[in-house]
Design an enzyme around this catalytic site. Structure first.
Site, mmCIF file in Angstrom:
data_model
loop_
_atom_site.group_PDB
_atom_site.id
_atom_site.type_symbol
_atom_site.label_atom_id
_atom_site.label_comp_id
_atom_site.label_asym_id
_atom_site.label_seq_id
_atom_site.Cartn_x
_atom_site.Cartn_y
_atom_site.Cartn_z
ATOM 1 N N CYS A 48 1.326 -1.312 0.186
ATOM 2 C CA CYS A 48 -0.113 -0.035 -0.041
ATOM 3 C C CYS A 48 0.798 0.976 0.246
ATOM 4 C CB CYS A 48 -0.754 -0.324 1.500
ATOM 5 S SG CYS A 48 -2.377 -1.540 1.102
HETATM 6 C C1 BEZ Z 1 0.589 -4.886 1.952
HETATM 7 O O1 BEZ Z 1 0.963 -3.769 1.591
HETATM 8 O O2 BEZ Z 1 2.030 -5.448 1.869
HETATM 9 C C2 BEZ Z 1 0.590 -6.504 3.110
HETATM 10 C C3 BEZ Z 1 -1.329 -5.298 3.460
HETATM 11 C C4 BEZ Z 1 -1.714 -6.316 4.343
HETATM 12 C C5 BEZ Z 1 -0.829 -7.645 4.919
HETATM 13 C C6 BEZ Z 1 0.051 -7.513 4.696
HETATM 14 C C7 BEZ Z 1 0.658 -6.596 4.038
#
Ligand code: BEZ
Length: 166
Positions: A48
């Protein structure tokens, strides 16, 4: 799950508005807007932070040229965290952080998922949608049958391509 042609459900979010925490109904926010909303599992999480929000920030002007007049970033997080994350990333100020801290809006959309295995509790699934005056025009939902956190279709470039070519 919310689909093309449906009116988005109404729900109250608690957002930062002009530097203050304020309750806002999602219908109040999106009425009359040609909006793109992208939703993700959490502020400050790796994908994200590295790609999803920065991608929409980088494509902000291109999306505006294509007629988009509202871009919202939705997560099941509180407004303090969401605003702090946007600032830390230096994302476009105009992107509105849509803070569904209780997950109620995500649940109504059929997008609330259980991430207890990560210690996250209930979170939003990753997706993006185009919403014109509250009516969903397109949903780019990551495959719910793919384990983990797929990120194949809800990115800004895919949204630009769809808006450009239909
Ligand atoms: C990520 O955006 O990389 C992520 C999102 C949720 C859990 C773990 C990683």
């Amino acid at each position: 799950m919310i689909k093309k042609g449906q009116k988005i459900p109404n729900e109250t979010l608690v957002n930062f508005v002009d530097g203050e925490i304020a309750k806002q109904s999602i219908h109040e926010i999106l009425k009359g807007k040609n909006a793109v909303i992208f939703a993700l599992p959490g502020a400050y999480t790796p994908t994200c932070s590295a790609t999803h929000l920065p991608g929409y920030s980088e494509k902000f002007d291109e999306l505006a040229t294509l007629g988009i007049d509202f871009i919202g970033c939705l997560s099941v997080n509180d407004a303090f965290v969401m605003e702090s994350w946007k600032k830390q990333l230096g994302a476009r100020q105009e992107i509105v952080m849509l803070c569904d801290g209780n997950g109620d809006f995500s649940e109504k959309l059929g997008m609330l998922v259980n991430k207890r295995d990560l210690g996250f509790g209930l979170r939003s699934w990753r997706y993006a949608m185009h919403v014109q005056n509250l009516v969903v025009q397109k949903v780019f939902c990551e495959d719910k049958n793919t384990p983990g956190d797929p990120f194949e279709v809800s990115d800004a470039q895919t949204m630009v391509k769809y808006l450009t070519t239909g």
